[in-house]
Design an enzyme around this catalytic site. Structure first.
Site, mmCIF file in Angstrom:
data_model
loop_
_atom_site.group_PDB
_atom_site.id
_atom_site.type_symbol
_atom_site.label_atom_id
_atom_site.label_comp_id
_atom_site.label_asym_id
_atom_site.label_seq_id
_atom_site.Cartn_x
_atom_site.Cartn_y
_atom_site.Cartn_z
ATOM 1 N N HIS A 164 11.771 1.151 4.873
ATOM 2 C CA HIS A 164 10.803 0.928 4.382
ATOM 3 C C HIS A 164 10.604 0.312 2.941
ATOM 4 O O HIS A 164 10.829 -0.580 2.769
ATOM 5 C CB HIS A 164 9.350 1.079 4.459
ATOM 6 N N SER A 220 5.265 -5.263 2.732
ATOM 7 C CA SER A 220 4.194 -4.783 3.650
ATOM 8 C C SER A 220 2.850 -4.736 3.347
ATOM 9 O O SER A 220 3.059 -6.339 4.112
ATOM 10 C CB SER A 220 4.289 -3.225 2.398
ATOM 11 N N MET A 221 1.622 -4.492 3.263
ATOM 12 C CA MET A 221 0.020 -5.465 3.544
ATOM 13 C C MET A 221 0.475 -5.949 2.849
ATOM 14 O O MET A 221 0.003 -7.217 2.136
ATOM 15 C CB MET A 221 -0.415 -4.141 2.514
ATOM 16 N N TRP A 281 1.006 -0.958 -0.161
ATOM 17 C CA TRP A 281 0.011 -0.007 -0.141
ATOM 18 C C TRP A 281 0.675 1.163 0.524
ATOM 19 O O TRP A 281 1.435 1.505 1.111
ATOM 20 C CB TRP A 281 -1.023 -0.146 0.969
#
Length: 273
Positions: free
Chosen positions: A253, A95-96, A29
């Protein structure tokens, strides 16, 4: 076949590249499947078949008003695997996207899947609760949604800079990568952008961890401020038996773009064994 129909009829935009054992890359995301450009090139050149897709509500997939819970998202992944008749596949969730990997395995098992990779993933649980006291307070997610409602594009610009660890003295990616990422994120439906904050921010994947009965690689950056390693990567590694955990010192990230060579090397090494 650029589009595959989800079980509820939503069109999912899919890219199927190369030949060999399949690797399915699931984006984070608020980006699209195109975020995997650095990994796609390396994997295809190494002899793998690479499948990327835009999550419903993002990129060129259909933009339904709702239905952004992880059960639905795992069903979307299943529809792609079935339509392309993929077997012996490796799922890579960023991540998501790590949530789709976890929920797919718990809903559908590992018959089609041989390996799993969680890259800077939200698994197992981000939200602060009584039994997850070091998690993120719900007010943080509410604040993100408020900023999106007020000025989604302004929010995205700031979020993407922190996503890659950009500061006044530190520029781990080019302005081109920042602009590209903003463009990908801007393509999303505002409803999906909002609803997916609840999905990745509040879904508890701890019960799904027992489904990771396959070789699993977990990679996280020590300087990830969006999805801190202490809440996610390290906990997932501790709770998935036999998993391999690699932490990149100082990586933010968006390590798929800040550390692409290292990510690609670790992915290819894991796939080869």
């Amino acid at each position: 076949m650029p589009y595959i129909a989800a079980k509820d009829g939503t069109s999912l935009h899919v890219k199927d590249m190369g030949k060999g054992r399949p690797v399915v890359l699931i984006h984070g995301w608020p980006l699209t499947g195109d975020m995997w450009e650095f990994q796609t090139l390396a994997l295809v050149e190494a002899g793998y078949r690479v499948i990327t897709y835009d999550r419903r509500g993002f990129g060129q997939s259909g933009h339904p008003i709702n239905c952004y819970d992880y059960n639905t998202l795992a069903d979307d992944l299943s529809a792609i695997l079935e339509e392309l008749d993929l077997w012996d596949a490796t799922l890579v969730g960023f991540s998501m996207g790590g949530g789709e990997v976890a929920r797919y395995l718990s809903r559908y098992g590992r018959a089609r899947i041989s390996k799993a990779v969680l890259l800077a993933s939200v698994v197992p649980f981000l939200l602060k609760t009584a039994d997850n006291p070091d998690g993120v307070d719900i007010s943080v997610f509410d604040g993100i949604k408020q900023e999106i409602r007020q000025d989604r594009f302004g929010f995205l610009q700031g979020f993407i800079s922190s996503f890659y660890g950009v500061s006044m003295l530190h520029h781990p990616v080019s302005q081109g990568v920042l602009d590209w990422s903003f463009t990908l994120a801007s393509m999303a439906s505002p409803m999906a952008t909002l609803d997916c904050v609840d999905a990745w921010g509040t879904t508890d994947f701890r019960p799904d961890l027992q489904s990771f009965t396959l070789p699993t690689l977990i990679i996280h950056g020590s300087a990830d401020t969006a999805v801190p390693a202490a809440l996610t990567g390290r906990k997932a590694a501790a709770q998935i038996p036999g998993s391999t955990y690699i932490e990149y010192e100082g990586a933010p990230h968006g390590l798929f773009a800040t550390h692409p060579e290292r990510v690609n090397e670790d992915l290819l090494r894991f796939l080869a064994h």
